[in-house]
Design a protein around this motif. Structure first.
Motif, short mmCIF file in Angstrom:
data_model
loop_
_atom_site.label_atom_id
_atom_site.label_comp_id
_atom_site.label_asym_id
_atom_site.label_seq_id
_atom_site.Cartn_x
_atom_site.Cartn_y
_atom_site.Cartn_z
N GLY A 19 121.28 -27.44 30.60
CA GLY A 19 119.94 -26.98 30.20
C GLY A 19 119.32 -27.91 29.19
O GLY A 19 119.97 -28.30 28.22
N SER A 28 116.38 -23.12 26.69
CA SER A 28 117.32 -23.55 27.74
C SER A 28 117.95 -22.35 28.43
O SER A 28 118.51 -22.48 29.53
CB SER A 28 118.44 -24.39 27.12
OG SER A 28 117.92 -25.56 26.56
N PHE A 29 117.94 -21.20 27.74
CA PHE A 29 118.54 -19.96 28.26
C PHE A 29 117.61 -18.80 27.92
O PHE A 29 116.87 -18.87 26.94
CB PHE A 29 119.90 -19.70 27.61
CG PHE A 29 120.87 -20.82 27.81
CD1 PHE A 29 121.63 -20.90 28.96
CD2 PHE A 29 120.99 -21.81 26.85
CE1 PHE A 29 122.50 -21.95 29.15
CE2 PHE A 29 121.87 -22.88 27.03
CZ PHE A 29 122.63 -22.95 28.19
N SER A 99 123.12 -18.14 36.40
CA SER A 99 121.77 -18.47 36.87
C SER A 99 121.33 -17.48 37.93
O SER A 99 122.06 -17.22 38.88
CB SER A 99 121.76 -19.87 37.49
OG SER A 99 121.94 -20.83 36.49
N ARG A 104 118.53 -19.55 33.76
CA ARG A 104 119.87 -19.47 33.16
C ARG A 104 119.83 -18.35 32.12
O ARG A 104 119.04 -18.40 31.18
CB ARG A 104 120.24 -20.80 32.48
CG ARG A 104 120.79 -21.83 33.44
CD ARG A 104 121.31 -23.04 32.70
NE ARG A 104 120.25 -23.62 31.91
CZ ARG A 104 119.35 -24.50 32.39
NH1 ARG A 104 119.42 -24.90 33.64
NH2 ARG A 104 118.40 -24.96 31.63
#
Ligand code: SF4
Length: 266
Positions: A19, A28-29, A99, A104
């Motif tokens: 990510g 990123s998450f 995911s 994610r």
């Protein structure tokens, strides 16, 4: 079985180091709890990034009760594997990740009951001052997505049930608080949550769901477009929601002013 877990820890480390901040807000998450919060009002996520988390008395009281009802202690990966591998039911949580629909996701459920390496029950606890019998889409989505991530991680979820336990603090004396997690786990295993609810005289409701992969994927994909920058955030159309929201005095979409509780002109 150890091979499975060794591989899972390895995959987890690879997942968490992947990510590059490509989602909205350079994330990123996406936390499962944040995605679930979008069902209450998507603009809350905007405000969380703009203003940070706002502490409230209700949140602090909820967290304290939560810690009391579900006390935890950290154990090693090896201890975890040994514990959940036993045939007799055991209790242990782990971080969930995976995911789904291009997102994610990461999260930490409140409680999981295991037997022979399989998750049998995933429990999410919500404290409330209102009616524990009410079922809210954000809370149901949260528990469903936690279940989905266990599945995506490769765990055998063929027997997995999901329990959303809503409790009122005023119905729990000290002894009940101490015993709560054992009592609810045992009630779930025996199929006796209705009897437990009766003992709590209206201060507890355990909403039960079967793990349903498709319903959980739908819960994610309905909200993923916001993170994938495919659309702008929606905002609440409910004055009641804004009135109860910790961002009401800062939010550009708020329908109320906290100071005067008056509806904003549109
Ligand atoms: S004040 Fe209203 S519109 Fe703004 S985040 Fe809260 S609930 Fe949503």
């Amino acid at each position: 079985m150890n091979e499975f877990w060794d591989d899972l820890w390895k995959r987890e480390r690879a997942f968490l180091s992947s990510g590059g901040g490509e989602y909205r807000h350079d994330a990123s998450f996406v936390a499962v709890s944040t995605l679930a919060g979008q069902y209450y009002c998507e603009y809350k996520a905007e405000n969380e990034y703009a203003f940070g988390e706002v502490p409230t008395e209700a949140k602090e009281a909820g967290t304290a009760l939560h810690d009391e009802l579900i006390p935890t202690k950290e154990i090693t990966e090896a201890e975890f594997v040994e514990l959940v591998g036993k045939k007799e039911p055991s209790y242990a949580v782990l971080n969930v990740w995976g995911s789904v629909g291009g997102l994610r996701m990461v999260g930490t459920p409140d409680h999981i009951v295991w037997s022979a390496g399989k998750p049998l029950w995933l429990v999410e606890l919500k404290t409330t001052k209102g009616d524990p019998g009410s079922l809210w889409e954000d809370q149901e989505s949260q528990v469903r997505v936690y279940g989905l991530l266990l599945d995506v991680m490769g765990l055998d979820c063929s027997k997995l049930g999901l329990a959303l336990a809503r409790v009122r603090a005023d119905g729990l004396d000290a002894e009940r608080r101490r015993e709560w997690i054992t009592e609810v786990s045992s009630a779930l295993l025996k199929g006796a949550t209705k009897e437990m609810e009766k003992r709590y005289g209206g201060s507890l409701k355990v909403h039960l769901f079967r793990h349903d992969r498709r319903a959980a994927v739908r819960a994610v994909t309905a909200k993923a477009g916001y993170w994938l920058r495919e659309r702008e955030p929606t905002s609440s159309t409910s004055v009641g929601k804004c009135r109860a929201c910790e961002y009401a005095d800062k939010c550009v979409k708020s329908l109320v002013r906290v100071s005067d509780r008056e509806r904003r002109p549109v």
